[in-house]
Design an enzyme around this catalytic site. Sequence first.
Site, PDB file in Angstrom:
ATOM      1  N   ASP A 199      45.189  31.721  39.389  1.00  0.00           N
ATOM      2  CA  ASP A 199      45.457  33.125  39.098  1.00  0.00           C
ATOM      3  C   ASP A 199      46.766  33.345  38.351  1.00  0.00           C
ATOM      4  O   ASP A 199      47.844  32.997  38.831  1.00  0.00           O
ATOM      5  CB  ASP A 199      45.486  33.881  40.433  1.00  0.00           C
ATOM      6  CG  ASP A 199      45.544  35.384  40.255  1.00  0.00           C
ATOM      7  OD1 ASP A 199      45.613  35.848  39.106  1.00  0.00           O
ATOM      8  OD2 ASP A 199      45.512  36.092  41.271  1.00  0.00           O
ATOM      9  N   SER A 256      44.313  38.186  35.851  1.00  0.00           N
ATOM     10  CA  SER A 256      43.256  38.325  36.841  1.00  0.00           C
ATOM     11  C   SER A 256      42.219  39.346  36.365  1.00  0.00           C
ATOM     12  O   SER A 256      41.760  39.274  35.237  1.00  0.00           O
ATOM     13  CB  SER A 256      43.880  38.716  38.192  1.00  0.00           C
ATOM     14  OG  SER A 256      42.943  38.667  39.230  1.00  0.00           O
TER      15      SER A 256
END
Length: 262
Positions: free
Chosen positions: A172, A52
């Site tokens: 993610d 991320s």
Amino acid sequence: MITFRHKVRMHPLNLSFGACGFLGIYHLGAATAFLRHGQNMLKAVKAFAGASSGSLVATILLTAPDKTKECQAFTYKFAEEVRNQTFGAVTPGYDFISSLRAGIDSILPSNAHEVAENRLFISVTNIRTRDNYLVSNFASREDLIKVLLASSFVPVYAGVKAVEYKGEKWMDGGLTNRLPILPWGRTVTVSPFSGRIDICPRENGTCKLHFRLAQQDTTISLANLERLNHALFPPKREKMEALFQNGFDDTVLFLLKENWFE
């Protein structure tokens, strides 16, 4: 330093930044400390990793270390943009990924993918299989950008259209591997969440309970709950500046402890 060189000969060194949303400003503080006080350590780092927002800072530190201030300014601006939305990033009509892409595109150098090849490991999650992958091969700058966007794509929060890469859809990397540990040498870990991590905020008290979430050991605390809220809903500029300084200071303490401080 003699001590530092001895450590480098003993094992390869890697540097990994954890998933943390807008708390990535903490990572930028850490990166700034490494650049200012840990140049010899950075020269010894063989691989960079992240998930991320951690993958974004790992990429900047490897491919464009001279752009950290520019990245810091973008983070403040991006956070303010999200704060000004009625419902934050999930406000109907707001394109989170488009804004993030514009920032990445403005900062990454043209040869970023070449510098990152086999030295940068980005954590992503395959939407179909829910398997985690650490991507380290980038055929083009565009491929690198796509992987970075995929690693930051939290379904619903960042939109409903997942990032496509090599015929698959991705989301993610922090959902399956929040803080990548590479399988060789020592991986120095950085996270704005308190836990069993090399560089992180330290909680007061002696009795600490931990839980393991997506391969990251995190302390159970009210402070970490507040940090989780700030990761998704960025705090005001003053708080973000304090988080940047916290990342810087915690990294300096680590460098001093390891005899890597310059």
